[in-house]
Write a protein that holds these residues in place. Sequence first.
Motif, short mmCIF file in Angstrom:
data_model
loop_
_atom_site.label_atom_id
_atom_site.label_comp_id
_atom_site.label_asym_id
_atom_site.label_seq_id
_atom_site.Cartn_x
_atom_site.Cartn_y
_atom_site.Cartn_z
N LEU A 1 37.11 42.50 31.21
CA LEU A 1 35.70 42.38 31.05
C LEU A 1 35.32 43.97 30.88
N ASP A 2 35.84 44.87 30.38
CA ASP A 2 34.60 46.47 29.96
C ASP A 2 35.61 46.08 28.66
N LEU A 3 36.11 45.08 28.22
CA LEU A 3 36.87 44.73 26.27
C LEU A 3 34.96 45.03 25.80
N TYR A 4 34.63 44.01 26.74
CA TYR A 4 32.80 43.39 26.18
C TYR A 4 31.68 44.57 26.33
N CYS A 5 32.23 46.15 26.75
CA CYS A 5 31.38 46.30 27.18
C CYS A 5 30.87 46.84 25.62
N GLY A 6 31.79 47.19 24.84
CA GLY A 6 31.71 47.94 23.35
C GLY A 6 30.96 46.79 22.58
N GLU A 7 31.12 47.19 21.11
CA GLU A 7 30.45 46.42 19.96
C GLU A 7 30.81 45.52 19.65
N GLU A 8 31.60 44.79 20.14
CA GLU A 8 32.45 43.27 19.95
C GLU A 8 32.34 41.76 21.34
N SER A 9 31.67 40.79 20.72
CA SER A 9 31.17 40.53 21.54
C SER A 9 31.77 38.98 22.29
N ALA A 10 32.89 38.65 20.85
CA ALA A 10 34.43 37.38 21.71
C ALA A 10 35.35 38.31 21.33
N PHE A 11 36.25 37.52 21.75
CA PHE A 11 37.85 37.64 21.46
C PHE A 11 38.94 36.15 22.10
N THR A 12 39.70 36.45 21.39
CA THR A 12 40.53 35.34 21.22
C THR A 12 41.61 35.98 22.08
N ARG B 1 45.09 43.98 23.39
CA ARG B 1 44.06 45.26 23.71
C ARG B 1 44.83 45.27 25.03
N LEU B 2 44.61 44.60 25.48
CA LEU B 2 45.27 44.56 27.16
C LEU B 2 46.53 45.23 27.00
N ASP B 3 47.66 44.70 27.05
CA ASP B 3 49.33 45.41 26.87
C ASP B 3 49.25 44.01 27.79
N VAL B 4 48.87 43.06 27.89
CA VAL B 4 48.90 42.39 29.22
C VAL B 4 49.69 41.02 28.36
N ASN B 5 50.88 40.31 28.80
CA ASN B 5 51.46 38.87 28.41
C ASN B 5 50.32 37.40 28.47
N THR C 1 50.40 34.42 28.90
CA THR C 1 50.37 33.97 30.02
C THR C 1 49.33 34.62 31.44
N SER C 2 49.53 35.81 31.77
CA SER C 2 49.12 36.68 32.46
C SER C 2 47.02 36.45 32.29
N VAL C 3 47.36 36.66 31.25
CA VAL C 3 45.66 36.79 30.43
C VAL C 3 44.91 35.51 30.56
N TYR C 4 45.73 34.32 29.74
CA TYR C 4 46.07 32.89 30.30
C TYR C 4 44.67 32.68 31.75
N ARG C 5 45.47 33.57 32.53
CA ARG C 5 44.81 32.95 34.09
C ARG C 5 43.32 33.61 34.38
N LEU C 6 44.25 34.73 34.09
CA LEU C 6 42.48 35.79 34.19
C LEU C 6 41.18 34.86 33.19
N VAL C 7 40.97 34.62 32.24
CA VAL C 7 40.23 34.24 31.82
C VAL C 7 39.86 33.26 32.44
N ASN C 8 40.29 31.73 32.35
CA ASN C 8 40.40 30.67 33.27
C ASN C 8 39.69 31.36 34.86
N THR C 9 40.64 32.29 35.51
CA THR C 9 39.70 32.90 36.64
C THR C 9 38.34 32.97 36.70
N LEU C 10 38.09 33.67 35.15
CA LEU C 10 36.67 34.55 35.03
C LEU C 10 35.56 33.60 34.39
#
Length: 259
Positions: free
Chosen positions: A20-31, A38-42, A44-53
């Motif tokens: 979520l902290d990624l969205y505190c900067g100038e950019e508004s969208a991320f694939t 950017r998080l240095d996270v695989n 699969t883990s990111v997929y679970r995080l974004v789905n939950t959010l």
Amino acid sequence: MTRMTKGNYSETFDKGLKLLDLYCGEESAFTLAEISRRLDVNKTSVYRLVNTLCEHGYLQKDPKTKAYYLGIRTIPLAHSFLQKANIVTRIKPYVDEVHKEFDLHIDVGLIQNNSIYLVYRRESKDTLAFLHFTAAGDLYNLATGKAAMAFMEEEQLAQFLQHSESKHGKTRAALNPETLKKELTQTRQRGYSLNEELFLPGLIAIGAPIFNLHTMTVLGGISFDSSTSRYSMAQFEKAYSSVLVELAKKISAAISTEE
């Protein structure tokens, strides 16, 4: 900040907050791939995080671009802070009084994690057409940030500059060491910063630091903004620099008040 022991610390939740902290900067969208990198996270883990959010409304996915944006659930959270947070209720009367008397655009920003975040704003008619900051990592582009930088401890300033250089891949022209040192020295001597169309063409600003008066550490800054159609930089400085510095002192005192 003291790191908690592993038993009292959720690494998964930590990753979600960093996402979520990624969205505190100038950019508004991320694939998904950008978030993973950017998080240095695989992925699969990111997929679970974004789905939950997304499920909870804190993110939403664009079906065409496959990019993720902030979701509507973040709106009441932001409004709740801006309307009810203790720090806002303390500074609001002082900012509102000056805004009413002079019809000035006023921003109050606080520093955290090498960025500055807007906590309270009053707009004026001549700056409504401008896109103003809500969060920024480039403190030197803002009057609030530049004022804060000038009064940072050397270690804190060095940490910020290192973070900024790492983030952007190379030192920007505005961060030429000698130029920056000279400008920050001038800011300390004046007691306030000057920003002449650095953040946006046609926008000028003066900024003063906000302190924790108990520790005398800088917390952020406050700025008055105007357009070049209304004032020249010299006119704006002459008319309002003393008002700005006095307001910064009142806000510092208000923030530093014990509960």
